[in-house]
Motif scaffolding. Sequence first.
Motif, short mmCIF file in Angstrom:
data_model
loop_
_atom_site.label_atom_id
_atom_site.label_comp_id
_atom_site.label_asym_id
_atom_site.label_seq_id
_atom_site.Cartn_x
_atom_site.Cartn_y
_atom_site.Cartn_z
N GLU A 1 13.28 -1.89 31.18
CA GLU A 1 11.88 -1.77 30.81
C GLU A 1 11.27 -0.68 31.67
N ALA A 2 10.64 0.30 31.00
CA ALA A 2 10.11 1.45 31.73
C ALA A 2 8.80 1.90 31.11
N SER A 3 8.07 2.70 31.85
CA SER A 3 6.80 3.23 31.35
C SER A 3 7.06 4.19 30.19
N ARG B 1 9.78 8.79 34.32
CA ARG B 1 9.84 7.37 33.97
C ARG B 1 9.56 6.51 35.20
N ARG B 2 8.67 5.53 35.06
CA ARG B 2 8.52 4.50 36.06
C ARG B 2 9.28 3.28 35.57
N TYR C 1 10.40 -0.51 35.57
CA TYR C 1 9.88 -1.81 35.97
C TYR C 1 10.98 -2.84 36.16
N GLN D 1 2.40 -2.36 27.09
CA GLN D 1 3.50 -2.02 26.20
C GLN D 1 4.48 -1.10 26.93
N ASN D 2 5.60 -1.66 27.36
CA ASN D 2 6.63 -0.86 28.00
C ASN D 2 7.63 -0.37 26.97
N ASP D 3 8.38 0.66 27.34
CA ASP D 3 9.52 1.08 26.53
C ASP D 3 10.70 0.19 26.86
N MET E 1 1.53 -2.86 35.65
CA MET E 1 2.44 -2.66 34.55
C MET E 1 1.65 -2.58 33.24
#
Length: 234
Positions: free
Chosen positions: A73-75, A23-24, A26, A4-6, A1
Motif C-alpha cells: 500500500e503506497a501513496s 512513492r510513500r 505505508y 485512498q492508497n494505491d 495516510m
Amino acid sequence: MPDQNDIIYGVHPVAEALKNPRRRIYSLKASRNAADRLATEIAVRGVVPEIVHPNVLDRRLGPEAVHQGLLMEASPLDQPRLDQIDKSGTVVLLDQVTDPHNVGAILRSCAAFNVTALVATSRHSPEATAVLFKSASGAYEHVPFVKVTNLARAMAELKECGFRVLGLDSDAVLDISEADHTAPVAIVLGAEGKGLRQLTRESCDSLVKLSFDGPIRSLNVSNACAVALYALRR
C-alpha cells in the motif's frame, strides 16, 4: 495516510515502486520467499515488510490476482498536466481505451520505447488500480500518465507545441513507415472495435496504418501500440 492508497502487487510492480522516491510506502506484506527475492530493494528503501503466508494475500486480493507473494500500500503518484510534460520525443494518446489490462500493457510499451507521456481522457479511461499496475509490470512508475477533459483539445495543444499527430487507423491509405514522423510526434490509438472517433480522426495531421501480410489484419490495441512505437523509432 490518505483515504485512498494505491494497492500494488507482484514482483515487478512492487520492485519499481520501492525504487521510486516519489512513492510513500505505508505497508508491505510479503511471503518469506518474496521478501528474500527483493531483499536488496527492500533494504535500500528501509522498509520493514510484514512476513505473511501467501494465503493471507489470496484472501485479501482474491484468487485471480497473481500477487507472487507481495502486496504494497503506497501513496498515489502525482501526475502532470499536459502543459507540464516535455515537448519532445513521442507522446501516445488513447481514444476511449478503457480496459486496464490493455492500458497497463500500453504503459509497459511506452516505458520500453521511452515515450514522453501517455495521455487519456478522464471519463473514458481506467483508474490507477492494482490490475493496471500489475499489467504495466512496473512501467507506471516511469511514464507520466496525463488525464485530460477533451482529447481533441489536447491534440490541438500538442500541435501548437510542434507535435505532428498521427492517428492509427486500419482503413488509412498511408503506412506508418511512410509517414513523416520527425520528432516530436504523437500517435493516437482508438478502442478495439470502435477505433478512432470521428472528431479524433479529423483532428489528426495524418491517418496511418500497420500493414500485415498474414490472414489476420488487426492486432490487440496494446500490441498495435508496441508495433507502432517500433515503427516510429525506425
